[in-house]
Design a protein around this motif. Structure first.
Motif, PDB file in Angstrom:
ATOM      1  N   LEU A  97       0.823  -1.205   0.000  1.00  0.00           N
ATOM      2  CA  LEU A  97       0.000   0.000   0.000  1.00  0.00           C
ATOM      3  C   LEU A  97       0.858   1.255   0.000  1.00  0.00           C
ATOM      4  O   LEU A  97       0.505   2.260  -0.623  1.00  0.00           O
ATOM      5  CB  LEU A  97      -0.947  -0.011   1.200  1.00  0.00           C
ATOM      6  CG  LEU A  97      -2.038  -1.081   1.161  1.00  0.00           C
ATOM      7  CD1 LEU A  97      -2.799  -1.126   2.470  1.00  0.00           C
ATOM      8  CD2 LEU A  97      -2.973  -0.835   0.001  1.00  0.00           C
ATOM      9  N   LEU A  98       1.994   1.195   0.667  1.00  0.00           N
ATOM     10  CA  LEU A  98       2.905   2.342   0.679  1.00  0.00           C
ATOM     11  C   LEU A  98       3.431   2.629  -0.724  1.00  0.00           C
ATOM     12  O   LEU A  98       3.595   3.789  -1.100  1.00  0.00           O
ATOM     13  CB  LEU A  98       4.061   2.093   1.643  1.00  0.00           C
ATOM     14  CG  LEU A  98       5.096   3.203   1.758  1.00  0.00           C
ATOM     15  CD1 LEU A  98       4.443   4.482   2.249  1.00  0.00           C
ATOM     16  CD2 LEU A  98       6.216   2.783   2.665  1.00  0.00           C
ATOM     17  N   LEU A  99       3.676   1.602  -1.506  1.00  0.00           N
ATOM     18  CA  LEU A  99       4.092   1.812  -2.895  1.00  0.00           C
ATOM     19  C   LEU A  99       3.033   2.584  -3.682  1.00  0.00           C
ATOM     20  O   LEU A  99       3.365   3.412  -4.532  1.00  0.00           O
ATOM     21  CB  LEU A  99       4.375   0.484  -3.588  1.00  0.00           C
ATOM     22  CG  LEU A  99       5.771  -0.077  -3.430  1.00  0.00           C
ATOM     23  CD1 LEU A  99       5.883  -1.428  -4.124  1.00  0.00           C
ATOM     24  CD2 LEU A  99       6.807   0.873  -3.965  1.00  0.00           C
ATOM     25  N   LEU A 100       1.762   2.300  -3.402  1.00  0.00           N
ATOM     26  CA  LEU A 100       0.696   3.064  -4.060  1.00  0.00           C
ATOM     27  C   LEU A 100       0.769   4.533  -3.662  1.00  0.00           C
ATOM     28  O   LEU A 100       0.606   5.421  -4.494  1.00  0.00           O
ATOM     29  CB  LEU A 100      -0.673   2.498  -3.690  1.00  0.00           C
ATOM     30  CG  LEU A 100      -1.074   1.200  -4.348  1.00  0.00           C
ATOM     31  CD1 LEU A 100      -2.422   0.736  -3.810  1.00  0.00           C
ATOM     32  CD2 LEU A 100      -1.140   1.361  -5.848  1.00  0.00           C
TER      33      LEU A 100
ATOM     34  N   ILE B  13      -1.047  11.364  -2.248  1.00  0.00           N
ATOM     35  CA  ILE B  13      -1.763  10.852  -1.076  1.00  0.00           C
ATOM     36  C   ILE B  13      -3.270  11.066  -1.223  1.00  0.00           C
ATOM     37  O   ILE B  13      -4.059  10.188  -0.861  1.00  0.00           O
ATOM     38  CB  ILE B  13      -1.221  11.510   0.213  1.00  0.00           C
ATOM     39  CG1 ILE B  13       0.183  10.991   0.505  1.00  0.00           C
ATOM     40  CG2 ILE B  13      -2.136  11.255   1.399  1.00  0.00           C
ATOM     41  CD1 ILE B  13       0.849  11.613   1.710  1.00  0.00           C
ATOM     42  N   GLN B  14      -3.676  12.201  -1.753  1.00  0.00           N
ATOM     43  CA  GLN B  14      -5.111  12.498  -1.859  1.00  0.00           C
ATOM     44  C   GLN B  14      -5.823  11.540  -2.812  1.00  0.00           C
ATOM     45  O   GLN B  14      -6.951  11.128  -2.542  1.00  0.00           O
ATOM     46  CB  GLN B  14      -5.310  13.953  -2.303  1.00  0.00           C
ATOM     47  CG  GLN B  14      -4.735  14.966  -1.338  1.00  0.00           C
ATOM     48  CD  GLN B  14      -5.211  14.769   0.103  1.00  0.00           C
ATOM     49  OE1 GLN B  14      -6.362  14.409   0.333  1.00  0.00           O
ATOM     50  NE2 GLN B  14      -4.329  14.993   1.049  1.00  0.00           N
TER      51      GLN B  14
ATOM     52  N   LYS C  75      -8.812   8.808  -1.664  1.00  0.00           N
ATOM     53  CA  LYS C  75     -10.131   8.689  -2.288  1.00  0.00           C
ATOM     54  C   LYS C  75     -10.407   7.243  -2.687  1.00  0.00           C
ATOM     55  O   LYS C  75     -11.505   6.742  -2.516  1.00  0.00           O
ATOM     56  CB  LYS C  75     -10.216   9.581  -3.526  1.00  0.00           C
ATOM     57  CG  LYS C  75     -10.462  11.023  -3.242  1.00  0.00           C
ATOM     58  CD  LYS C  75     -10.641  11.767  -4.565  1.00  0.00           C
ATOM     59  CE  LYS C  75     -10.443  13.241  -4.377  1.00  0.00           C
ATOM     60  NZ  LYS C  75     -10.480  13.961  -5.654  1.00  0.00           N
ATOM     61  N   ALA C  76      -9.398   6.573  -3.242  1.00  0.00           N
ATOM     62  CA  ALA C  76      -9.580   5.194  -3.704  1.00  0.00           C
ATOM     63  C   ALA C  76      -9.691   4.216  -2.535  1.00  0.00           C
ATOM     64  O   ALA C  76     -10.469   3.271  -2.588  1.00  0.00           O
ATOM     65  CB  ALA C  76      -8.427   4.791  -4.611  1.00  0.00           C
ATOM     66  N   LEU C  77      -8.894   4.423  -1.503  1.00  0.00           N
ATOM     67  CA  LEU C  77      -8.912   3.562  -0.313  1.00  0.00           C
ATOM     68  C   LEU C  77      -9.424   4.385   0.866  1.00  0.00           C
ATOM     69  O   LEU C  77      -8.658   4.833   1.702  1.00  0.00           O
ATOM     70  CB  LEU C  77      -7.505   3.036  -0.004  1.00  0.00           C
ATOM     71  CG  LEU C  77      -6.821   2.214  -1.080  1.00  0.00           C
ATOM     72  CD1 LEU C  77      -5.392   1.899  -0.678  1.00  0.00           C
ATOM     73  CD2 LEU C  77      -7.593   0.942  -1.335  1.00  0.00           C
TER      74      LEU C  77
END
Length: 131
Positions: free
Chosen positions: A39-42, A48-49, A53-55
């Motif tokens: 998730l950090l790679l994402l 971040i914003q 929104k996606a997660l």
């Protein structure tokens, strides 16, 4: 997505570590750290914003849910007359899967997994948003 392949690979490996953990090295803690890294790679690949929104998860609530799952799993053995966190296991026959080994370590590891993912992301996002 630019980094979807590496994220899927890391996430798949974290799931493997999670399920291998009750009999081998691994489990909720290391599986949670691997998922947090995916998730950090994402968050690193996109802003971040966009990822928020996606997660749209409240990670503080996920920490609480994980801790409750782990605590309840440990207390079940107390209600059955054993020590706190005593592990039970059983082999059951399932129609499509055949013989499956079920243990109480899996729900405990699930709680640890959720708590570790959420704690790691809360800390990293708090540091990232300060900049």
């Amino acid at each position: 997505m630019r980094y979807a392949g590496s994220n899927v690979l890391i996430f798949a490996f974290s799931i493997y570590l999670f399920f291998a953990g009750h009999n081998n090295p691994g489990g909720g803690f290391i599986g949670g750290l691997m998922t947090a890294s995916a998730l950090l790679l994402l968050y690193l690949a996109f802003d971040i914003q966009s990822i928020k929104k996606a997660l749209a998860f409240n990670y503080v609530n996920i920490i609480a849910i994980g801790l409750i799952i782990s605590l309840v799993t440990g207390m079940v053995s107390m209600f059955l007359g054993s020590a706190f966190l005593n592990q039970y296991d059983q082999y059951v026959q399932l129609p499509l899967f055949g013989e499956v080994h079920l243990t109480t370590a899996v729900p405990f590891d699930l709680g640890i997994y959720l708590a570790v993912v959420a704690v790691a992301l809360v800390i990293i996002l708090a540091i990232g948003e300060d900049a």
